[in-house]
Design a protein around this motif. Structure first.
Motif, PDB file in Angstrom:
ATOM      1  N   GLN A 164      -2.706   6.427  -6.731  1.00 55.89           N
ATOM      2  CA  GLN A 164      -3.621   5.283  -6.234  1.00 55.89           C
ATOM      3  C   GLN A 164      -4.776   5.617  -5.707  1.00 55.89           C
ATOM      4  OE1 GLN A 164      -2.205   1.869  -6.835  1.00 55.89           O
ATOM      5  NE2 GLN A 164      -1.184   3.459  -8.186  1.00 55.89           N
ATOM      6  N   ALA A 165      -5.756   4.817  -5.471  1.00 55.81           N
ATOM      7  CA  ALA A 165      -7.115   5.277  -5.007  1.00 55.81           C
ATOM      8  C   ALA A 165      -6.796   5.564  -3.563  1.00 55.81           C
ATOM      9  CB  ALA A 165      -7.863   3.890  -4.868  1.00 55.81           C
ATOM     10  N   ASN A 166      -5.689   5.074  -2.742  1.00 56.34           N
ATOM     11  CA  ASN A 166      -5.489   5.609  -1.429  1.00 56.34           C
ATOM     12  C   ASN A 166      -4.798   7.149  -1.145  1.00 56.34           C
ATOM     13  OD1 ASN A 166      -2.865   4.709  -1.953  1.00 56.34           O
ATOM     14  ND2 ASN A 166      -2.898   3.124  -0.514  1.00 56.34           N
ATOM     15  N   ASP A 167      -4.813   7.615  -2.317  1.00 60.26           N
ATOM     16  CA  ASP A 167      -4.126   9.005  -2.517  1.00 60.26           C
ATOM     17  C   ASP A 167      -2.600   8.857  -2.266  1.00 60.26           C
ATOM     18  OD1 ASP A 167      -6.311  10.331  -2.965  1.00 60.26           O
ATOM     19  OD2 ASP A 167      -6.854  10.709  -0.932  1.00 60.26           O
ATOM     20  N   THR A 168      -2.057   7.708  -2.632  1.00 58.76           N
ATOM     21  CA  THR A 168      -0.629   7.603  -2.468  1.00 58.76           C
ATOM     22  C   THR A 168      -0.233   7.416  -4.113  1.00 58.76           C
ATOM     23  OG1 THR A 168      -0.567   5.124  -2.329  1.00 58.76           O
ATOM     24  CG2 THR A 168      -0.340   6.275  -0.344  1.00 58.76           C
ATOM     25  N   SER A 169       0.916   7.768  -4.273  1.00 67.87           N
ATOM     26  CA  SER A 169       1.531   7.621  -5.666  1.00 67.87           C
ATOM     27  C   SER A 169       2.609   6.782  -5.651  1.00 67.87           C
ATOM     28  CB  SER A 169       2.045   9.075  -6.057  1.00 67.87           C
ATOM     29  OG  SER A 169       3.165   9.487  -5.565  1.00 67.87           O
TER      30      SER A 169
END
Length: 79
Positions: free
Chosen positions: A63-68
Protein backbone atom coordinates in the motif's frame (compact mmCIF):
# COMPACT_ATOMS: atom_id res chain seq x y z
CA UNK A 1 11.66 1.42 -38.23
CA UNK A 2 13.86 -1.53 -39.09
CA UNK A 3 15.84 -1.17 -35.87
CA UNK A 4 14.93 -4.41 -34.08
CA UNK A 5 18.33 -5.55 -32.75
CA UNK A 6 17.29 -9.20 -32.64
CA UNK A 7 16.26 -9.22 -36.30
CA UNK A 8 12.73 -10.46 -35.60
CA UNK A 9 10.75 -7.37 -36.56
CA UNK A 10 12.82 -5.92 -39.38
CA UNK A 11 13.24 -6.15 -43.12
CA UNK A 12 16.82 -4.95 -42.88
CA UNK A 13 19.04 -7.89 -43.98
CA UNK A 14 21.93 -6.70 -41.80
CA UNK A 15 19.76 -6.78 -38.67
CA UNK A 16 18.15 -10.08 -39.69
CA UNK A 17 21.57 -11.70 -39.44
CA UNK A 18 21.27 -11.28 -35.67
CA UNK A 19 18.43 -13.80 -35.64
CA UNK A 20 20.02 -17.18 -35.04
CA UNK A 21 17.17 -19.62 -34.21
CA UNK A 22 19.50 -22.23 -32.72
CA UNK A 23 21.10 -19.67 -30.42
CA UNK A 24 17.76 -18.06 -29.52
CA UNK A 25 16.25 -21.47 -28.72
CA UNK A 26 18.97 -22.10 -26.14
CA UNK A 27 18.45 -18.65 -24.63
CA UNK A 28 14.67 -19.12 -24.41
CA UNK A 29 15.09 -22.57 -22.86
CA UNK A 30 17.49 -21.18 -20.25
CA UNK A 31 15.11 -18.29 -19.51
CA UNK A 32 12.17 -20.67 -18.96
CA UNK A 33 14.28 -23.03 -16.82
CA UNK A 34 15.39 -20.15 -14.59
CA UNK A 35 11.88 -18.68 -14.44
CA UNK A 36 10.49 -22.02 -13.25
CA UNK A 37 13.23 -22.25 -10.62
CA UNK A 38 12.51 -18.72 -9.33
CA UNK A 39 8.78 -19.43 -9.06
CA UNK A 40 9.60 -22.61 -7.12
CA UNK A 41 11.79 -20.55 -4.75
CA UNK A 42 8.95 -18.06 -4.23
CA UNK A 43 6.48 -20.89 -3.56
CA UNK A 44 8.86 -22.46 -1.05
CA UNK A 45 9.40 -19.14 0.73
CA UNK A 46 5.61 -18.83 1.05
CA UNK A 47 5.38 -22.27 2.65
CA UNK A 48 3.91 -23.95 -0.42
CA UNK A 49 5.51 -27.20 -1.51
CA UNK A 50 5.17 -26.31 -5.18
CA UNK A 51 3.90 -23.35 -7.23
CA UNK A 52 0.48 -24.84 -7.94
CA UNK A 53 -0.20 -24.79 -4.18
CA UNK A 54 0.12 -20.99 -4.02
CA UNK A 55 -3.13 -19.33 -3.05
CA UNK A 56 -4.44 -15.78 -2.97
CA UNK A 57 -3.50 -15.45 0.70
CA UNK A 58 0.16 -15.93 -0.22
CA UNK A 59 0.15 -12.69 -2.24
CA UNK A 60 0.54 -9.39 -0.39
CA UNK A 61 -0.12 -6.02 -2.00
CA UNK A 62 2.02 -3.08 -0.90
CA UNK A 63 0.00 0.00 0.00
CA UNK A 64 1.01 3.67 -0.30
CA UNK A 65 1.54 3.80 3.49
CA UNK A 66 4.24 1.07 3.27
CA UNK A 67 2.03 -1.65 4.73
CA UNK A 68 1.06 -4.82 2.93
CA UNK A 69 -2.36 -6.42 2.78
CA UNK A 70 -3.09 -10.01 1.73
CA UNK A 71 -4.68 -10.18 -1.72
CA UNK A 72 -7.57 -12.30 -0.47
CA UNK A 73 -8.50 -9.62 2.08
CA UNK A 74 -8.01 -6.67 -0.25
CA UNK A 75 -9.98 -8.25 -3.09
CA UNK A 76 -12.25 -10.94 -1.67
CA UNK A 77 -13.84 -13.38 -4.08
CA UNK A 78 -17.52 -12.48 -4.41
CA UNK A 79 -19.84 -15.46 -4.52
Amino acid sequence: MNTCPTGIATHNPRLQKGLDPANKAVKVANYVKNLVHEVEVIAHSCGAGEPRLLKREHVRIMQANDTSVPLDLLYPILQ
